[in-house]
Design an enzyme around this catalytic site. Structure first.
Site, PDB file in Angstrom:
ATOM      1  N   ILE A   1       0.496  -2.659  -2.444  1.00 49.16           N
ATOM      2  CA  ILE A   1      -0.379  -3.337  -1.488  1.00 49.16           C
ATOM      3  C   ILE A   1      -1.786  -2.836  -1.811  1.00 49.16           C
ATOM      4  CG2 ILE A   1       0.098  -1.530   0.254  1.00 49.16           C
ATOM      5  CD1 ILE A   1      -0.504  -3.564   2.438  1.00 49.16           C
ATOM      6  N   SER A   2      -2.746  -3.749  -1.851  1.00 54.02           N
ATOM      7  CA  SER A   2      -4.095  -3.396  -2.303  1.00 54.02           C
ATOM      8  C   SER A   2      -4.792  -2.419  -1.362  1.00 54.02           C
ATOM      9  CB  SER A   2      -4.952  -4.661  -2.431  1.00 54.02           C
ATOM     10  OG  SER A   2      -4.497  -5.450  -3.489  1.00 54.02           O
ATOM     11  N   GLN A   3      -5.714  -1.661  -1.952  1.00 58.37           N
ATOM     12  CA  GLN A   3      -6.572  -0.727  -1.230  1.00 58.37           C
ATOM     13  C   GLN A   3      -7.441  -1.494  -0.216  1.00 58.37           C
ATOM     14  OE1 GLN A   3      -9.240   0.877  -4.099  1.00 58.37           O
ATOM     15  NE2 GLN A   3     -10.507   1.992  -2.631  1.00 58.37           N
TER      16      GLN A   3
END
Length: 211
Positions: free
Chosen positions: A58-60
């Site tokens: 899951i992206s930052q």
């Protein structure tokens, strides 16, 4: 004890230049903990990519907010996202624009994302499984297109699905990636601007075969 949502907002977003009020509101409204595996939920608001299984992440939060802000999205915009992942980025975009279409090539993520989106109370995202290289022609043209996986070069079919004045934002490259903004200034004239170095998972499927 992990980072709190308030700390994420102040230290990792506002203090680092995220100032668009609609982006900040969306980042506040979306509960990132609904999109991460239960065993690492206490890390939900840390400013880093987190593993969600099978090599996917899951992206930052900062990157999600930065990309949304860079695109200058409006409330009437229709956006195509290539790479739904767990659905977190789509949930954020959905609170900024009128409609999000999102394609995911990996089957288990394509099943997981709609469940996560429903749980987060996100209703204006349409998802499907498929190779995002060819985009979503029947829903085109789009005000904005965002890629959350890196192709070696920007797929041409996607550029043709932008409205005049539309923006495409993508991480581009193999080993060294850069975040690139492409604006369709006229029918066959695009303006490209490099924003910053990034590190995303590679775009698979047709993007690799065509290169």
């Amino acid at each position: 004890m992990g980072t709190s949502k308030q700390e994420m907002m102040e230290r990792h977003l506002i203090d680092r230049g995220i100032s668009d009020p609609r982006v900040l509101q969306a980042m506040w409204e979306v509960d990132r903990s609904l999109f991460v595996p239960e065993e690492i939920r206490q890390q939900s608001y840390e400013d880093k990519a987190l593993p969600i299984g099978m090599g996917q992440t899951i992206s930052q939060p900062y990157i999600v907010a930065y990309m949304a802000q860079a695109m200058g999205l409006g409330p009437e915009d229709v956006v195509l996202e290539v790479g739904t992942g767990c659905g977190y980025n789509a949930a954020v975009l959905a609170r900024i624009v009128s409609r999000v279409y999102s394609i995911e090539v990996i089957e288990w993520l394509a099943r997981l994302a709609p469940e996560n989106l429903t749980r987060s109370g996100t209703g204006n995202v349409t998802t499907r499984q498929g190779d995002g290289y060819l985009g979503w022609p029947e829903a085109a043209p789009f005000d904005a297109i965002m890629l959350t996986a890196a192709p070696p070069v920007i797929p041409k079919p996607l550029t043709q699905q932008l409205k005049i004045g539309g923006r495409l934002l993508a991480p581009v490259g193999t080993n060294l990636q850069r975040l690139v903004m492409l604006v369709r200034a006229r029918e066959n004239y695009f303006v490209e601007k490099e924003l910053m170095p990034v590190k995303f998972v590679p775009m698979t499927g047709e993007a690799q075969r065509r290169h």
